[in-house]
Design a protein around this motif. Structure first.
Motif, PDB file in Angstrom:
ATOM      1  N   GLU A  53      59.352  68.486  -2.210  1.00 42.71           N
ATOM      2  CA  GLU A  53      60.465  67.553  -2.092  1.00 42.71           C
ATOM      3  C   GLU A  53      60.130  66.435  -1.098  1.00 42.71           C
ATOM      4  O   GLU A  53      60.485  65.275  -1.307  1.00 42.71           O
ATOM      5  CB  GLU A  53      61.728  68.296  -1.658  1.00 42.71           C
ATOM      6  N   VAL A  54      59.444  66.816  -0.023  1.00 41.90           N
ATOM      7  CA  VAL A  54      59.016  65.811   0.948  1.00 41.90           C
ATOM      8  C   VAL A  54      58.009  64.859   0.311  1.00 41.90           C
ATOM      9  O   VAL A  54      58.071  63.637   0.500  1.00 41.90           O
ATOM     10  CB  VAL A  54      58.402  66.486   2.187  1.00 41.90           C
ATOM     11  N   LEU A  55      57.082  65.409  -0.459  1.00 39.26           N
ATOM     12  CA  LEU A  55      56.069  64.580  -1.123  1.00 39.26           C
ATOM     13  C   LEU A  55      56.722  63.618  -2.118  1.00 39.26           C
ATOM     14  O   LEU A  55      56.324  62.439  -2.203  1.00 39.26           O
ATOM     15  CB  LEU A  55      55.052  65.466  -1.837  1.00 39.26           C
ATOM     16  N   ALA A  56      57.709  64.092  -2.854  1.00 44.79           N
ATOM     17  CA  ALA A  56      58.404  63.216  -3.798  1.00 44.79           C
ATOM     18  C   ALA A  56      59.044  62.040  -3.064  1.00 44.79           C
ATOM     19  O   ALA A  56      58.995  60.897  -3.536  1.00 44.79           O
ATOM     20  CB  ALA A  56      59.464  64.003  -4.569  1.00 44.79           C
ATOM     21  N   ASP A  57      59.611  62.320  -1.896  1.00 42.85           N
ATOM     22  CA  ASP A  57      60.188  61.243  -1.077  1.00 42.85           C
ATOM     23  C   ASP A  57      59.126  60.225  -0.676  1.00 42.85           C
ATOM     24  O   ASP A  57      59.332  59.009  -0.785  1.00 42.85           O
ATOM     25  CB  ASP A  57      60.817  61.827   0.194  1.00 42.85           C
ATOM     26  N   LEU A  58      57.991  60.724  -0.197  1.00 42.07           N
ATOM     27  CA  LEU A  58      56.928  59.830   0.270  1.00 42.07           C
ATOM     28  C   LEU A  58      56.378  58.971  -0.866  1.00 42.07           C
ATOM     29  O   LEU A  58      56.086  57.780  -0.683  1.00 42.07           O
ATOM     30  CB  LEU A  58      55.808  60.647   0.908  1.00 42.07           C
ATOM     31  N   ILE A  59      56.239  59.560  -2.039  1.00 45.77           N
ATOM     32  CA  ILE A  59      55.772  58.780  -3.193  1.00 45.77           C
ATOM     33  C   ILE A  59      56.804  57.709  -3.550  1.00 45.77           C
ATOM     34  O   ILE A  59      56.456  56.561  -3.857  1.00 45.77           O
ATOM     35  CB  ILE A  59      55.504  59.699  -4.406  1.00 45.77           C
ATOM     36  N   LYS A  60      58.075  58.078  -3.493  1.00 48.39           N
ATOM     37  CA  LYS A  60      59.138  57.109  -3.785  1.00 48.39           C
ATOM     38  C   LYS A  60      59.108  55.943  -2.798  1.00 48.39           C
ATOM     39  O   LYS A  60      59.327  54.785  -3.178  1.00 48.39           O
ATOM     40  CB  LYS A  60      60.493  57.806  -3.712  1.00 48.39           C
ATOM     41  N   VAL A  61      58.798  56.239  -1.530  1.00 50.09           N
ATOM     42  CA  VAL A  61      58.722  55.193  -0.508  1.00 50.09           C
ATOM     43  C   VAL A  61      57.519  54.282  -0.741  1.00 50.09           C
ATOM     44  O   VAL A  61      57.638  53.049  -0.725  1.00 50.09           O
ATOM     45  CB  VAL A  61      58.649  55.824   0.897  1.00 50.09           C
ATOM     46  N   LEU A  62      56.356  54.885  -0.960  1.00 51.27           N
ATOM     47  CA  LEU A  62      55.115  54.116  -1.048  1.00 51.27           C
ATOM     48  C   LEU A  62      54.859  53.537  -2.442  1.00 51.27           C
ATOM     49  O   LEU A  62      54.275  52.455  -2.560  1.00 51.27           O
ATOM     50  CB  LEU A  62      53.935  55.002  -0.642  1.00 51.27           C
ATOM     51  N   HIS A  63      55.278  54.257  -3.483  1.00 53.67           N
ATOM     52  CA  HIS A  63      55.030  53.830  -4.864  1.00 53.67           C
ATOM     53  C   HIS A  63      56.286  54.097  -5.694  1.00 53.67           C
ATOM     54  O   HIS A  63      56.304  54.983  -6.562  1.00 53.67           O
ATOM     55  CB  HIS A  63      53.838  54.590  -5.460  1.00 53.67           C
ATOM     56  N   PRO A  64      57.354  53.340  -5.462  1.00 55.00           N
ATOM     57  CA  PRO A  64      58.645  53.627  -6.106  1.00 55.00           C
ATOM     58  C   PRO A  64      58.608  53.655  -7.625  1.00 55.00           C
ATOM     59  O   PRO A  64      59.395  54.371  -8.249  1.00 55.00           O
ATOM     60  CB  PRO A  64      59.560  52.511  -5.580  1.00 55.00           C
TER      61      PRO A  64
ATOM     62  N   ALA B 109      48.973  64.649  -8.276  1.00 52.87           N
ATOM     63  CA  ALA B 109      48.111  64.124  -9.335  1.00 52.87           C
ATOM     64  C   ALA B 109      48.515  62.708  -9.753  1.00 52.87           C
ATOM     65  O   ALA B 109      47.691  61.944 -10.253  1.00 52.87           O
ATOM     66  CB  ALA B 109      48.142  65.059 -10.543  1.00 52.87           C
ATOM     67  N   LEU B 110      49.774  62.354  -9.533  1.00 52.89           N
ATOM     68  CA  LEU B 110      50.243  61.021  -9.913  1.00 52.89           C
ATOM     69  C   LEU B 110      49.551  59.923  -9.114  1.00 52.89           C
ATOM     70  O   LEU B 110      49.403  58.796  -9.596  1.00 52.89           O
ATOM     71  CB  LEU B 110      51.756  60.915  -9.691  1.00 52.89           C
ATOM     72  N   THR B 111      49.145  60.244  -7.897  1.00 52.82           N
ATOM     73  CA  THR B 111      48.577  59.212  -7.018  1.00 52.82           C
ATOM     74  C   THR B 111      47.070  59.320  -6.857  1.00 52.82           C
ATOM     75  O   THR B 111      46.462  58.470  -6.201  1.00 52.82           O
ATOM     76  CB  THR B 111      49.215  59.311  -5.621  1.00 52.82           C
ATOM     77  N   ARG B 112      46.481  60.340  -7.443  1.00 54.34           N
ATOM     78  CA  ARG B 112      45.072  60.647  -7.154  1.00 54.34           C
ATOM     79  C   ARG B 112      44.133  59.497  -7.480  1.00 54.34           C
ATOM     80  O   ARG B 112      43.160  59.253  -6.750  1.00 54.34           O
ATOM     81  CB  ARG B 112      44.671  61.913  -7.907  1.00 54.34           C
ATOM     82  N   ASN B 113      44.387  58.793  -8.538  1.00 57.56           N
ATOM     83  CA  ASN B 113      43.461  57.741  -8.981  1.00 57.56           C
ATOM     84  C   ASN B 113      43.967  56.330  -8.706  1.00 57.56           C
ATOM     85  O   ASN B 113      43.450  55.361  -9.280  1.00 57.56           O
ATOM     86  CB  ASN B 113      43.172  57.914 -10.474  1.00 57.56           C
ATOM     87  N   LEU B 114      44.950  56.214  -7.837  1.00 58.65           N
ATOM     88  CA  LEU B 114      45.459  54.886  -7.507  1.00 58.65           C
ATOM     89  C   LEU B 114      44.418  54.079  -6.744  1.00 58.65           C
ATOM     90  O   LEU B 114      43.765  54.593  -5.831  1.00 58.65           O
ATOM     91  CB  LEU B 114      46.734  54.997  -6.660  1.00 58.65           C
ATOM     92  N   THR B 115      44.270  52.837  -7.093  1.00 60.57           N
ATOM     93  CA  THR B 115      43.335  51.965  -6.365  1.00 60.57           C
ATOM     94  C   THR B 115      44.050  51.201  -5.252  1.00 60.57           C
ATOM     95  O   THR B 115      43.439  50.866  -4.238  1.00 60.57           O
ATOM     96  CB  THR B 115      42.684  50.958  -7.332  1.00 60.57           C
TER      97      THR B 115
END
Length: 387
Positions: A361-372, A237-243
């Motif tokens: 946990e994998v998703l948290a990593d990916l979000i940290k990589v793409l949107h720290p 949900a944190l990334t759902r509305n990112l432009t």
């Protein structure tokens, strides 16, 4: 026919008379045919569980790419109960539960086994060098779990001597790689799974319910999965509305072909949930897309990120395998990340054990990589930057 209940009005209405013995027959008939309702799968599409009063029926589908209508059905019957005579699908395999002796023919099952605390039921594992679970490795050293070879070194007689209740394995649909036909011919209790054919990370995690059904830990599996899925959905949900969604591509060439995740694969779903713009997201396949270098470069030359570049642990190693990689923008900008932080000395990657069971946990990593900035306090678990 499934008769779940009798309307109260039938009993209450003065004009309706039911003899007591007929009522008893109907209640008995109802009990035999009733399915005990349980929460349906939320994400997994390749297995179903039907719970009856006397047994469970587990059906596995989509066993490999192109398997069509092929399916396998397992009827789980308590050890102290007679084999039921109704609601038994044709050609179903009967398995007495709870099982107490299981064999894992792949490391992908070990994450679920660890979560359900089934180490005492595990009598053998394949690919020990790739196994990350410390308790499994400890029990192998103590002689409580056997390490068994697979593939061309498969020892069927050794497996039979272990007297397993079930052997968990999967199928690729390619005879040269599949061992289950040989195991089935030996009349070993093979259970085929198809978690790797799911198209969502949470679908793969939901297979914990399938494993749990054999050991009567259904409620525990439900609780575990609900916690995992709740956390995953909160992160997504944190990334759902990112432009602004950085472009990315994945994997690396092997054997002359670059197999990228299909647009309907669980990897593509994870990239999207992490707020990435995966360049092959519109592809309609679930499996890998085999492409040559030129076609990948044409589309991904200016991508922001390169994820999961095979087994390469450094930019130097990456360029030694193919100097043309230096042309990618992601390499020039230093945005190459691999999911190899939890790699053991034998080359086993914990993302295929714990990561299968814990996609949050994998998703948290990916979000940290793409949107720290979205997860400033998160420390990478599976991923690491390739320098």
């Amino acid at each position: 026919m499934i008769l779940k209940s009798l309307p109260i009005s039938i009993l209450a209405h003065s004009k309706v008379s039911i003899h007591s013995h007929l009522f008893a027959v109907l209640i008995s008939f109802c009990t035999v045919f009733t399915i005990t309702q349980a929460a349906p799968n939320r994400y997994a599409e390749n297995f179903t569980i039907e719970r009856f009063e006397t047994h469970k029926v587990l059906t596995v589908t989509n066993l490999w790419r192109g398997s069509g209508d092929t399916s396998h059905t397992y009827v789980l019957v308590p050890k102290d109960s007679p084999i039921p005579t109704v609601n038994l699908p044709a050609n179903a395999q009967i398995i007495r539960t709870p099982v107490t002796r299981m064999i894992s023919m792949a490391t992908v099952y070990l994450g679920h086994i660890q979560e359900l605390q089934l180490h005492d039921q595990l009598v053998a594992v394949s690919y020990l060098s790739h196994t990350n679970d410390p308790l499994v490795r400890q029990k192998v050293e103590e002689g409580k779990i056997k390490s068994i070879p697979t593939g061309s070194a498969l020892d069927v007689e050794a497996l039979m001597l272990l007297q397993p209740d079930i052997l968990f394995t999967s199928s690729t649909g390619t005879p040269a790689f599949d061992v289950h036909p040989q195991l089935i011919r030996a009349k070993l209790p093979v259970v085929l799974t198809s978690g790797y054919m799911e198209n969502h990370p949470l679908a793969r995690a939901e297979w914990i319910k399938f494993i749990a059904a054999f050991v009567n830990k259904d409620e525990q599996a439900e609780i575990i999965f609900n916690k995992i899925s709740e956390r995953y959905e909160t992160l997504a949900a944190l990334t759902r509305n990112l432009t602004e969604r950085p472009t990315l591509f994945s994997n690396a060439p092997y054997g002359g072909k670059w197999h990228l995740p299909g647009g309907q694969s669980y990897s593509a779903q994870a990239f999207a949930d992490a707020g990435g713009d995966y360049l092959w997201a519109k592809d309609t396949s679930r499996g890998g897309i085999p492409l040559d270098f030129e076609r990948v470069y044409y589309k991904a030359a200016y991508a922001d990120f390169w994820l999961n570049p095979s087994s390469h642990l450094s930019i130097k190693a990456l360029l030694q395998s193919d100097e043309r990689f230096a042309k990618f923008n992601a390499v020039r900008e230093g945005n190459v990340f691999n999911n190899t932080q939890r790699l053991n000395p034998g080359g086993g990657n914990d993302i295929w054990e714990r990561g299968i069971c814990h996609p949050e946990e994998v998703l948290a990593d990916l979000i940290k990589v793409l949107h720290p900035k979205l997860l400033p306090d998160h420390e990478l678990i599976f991923y690491q930057k390739i320098d």
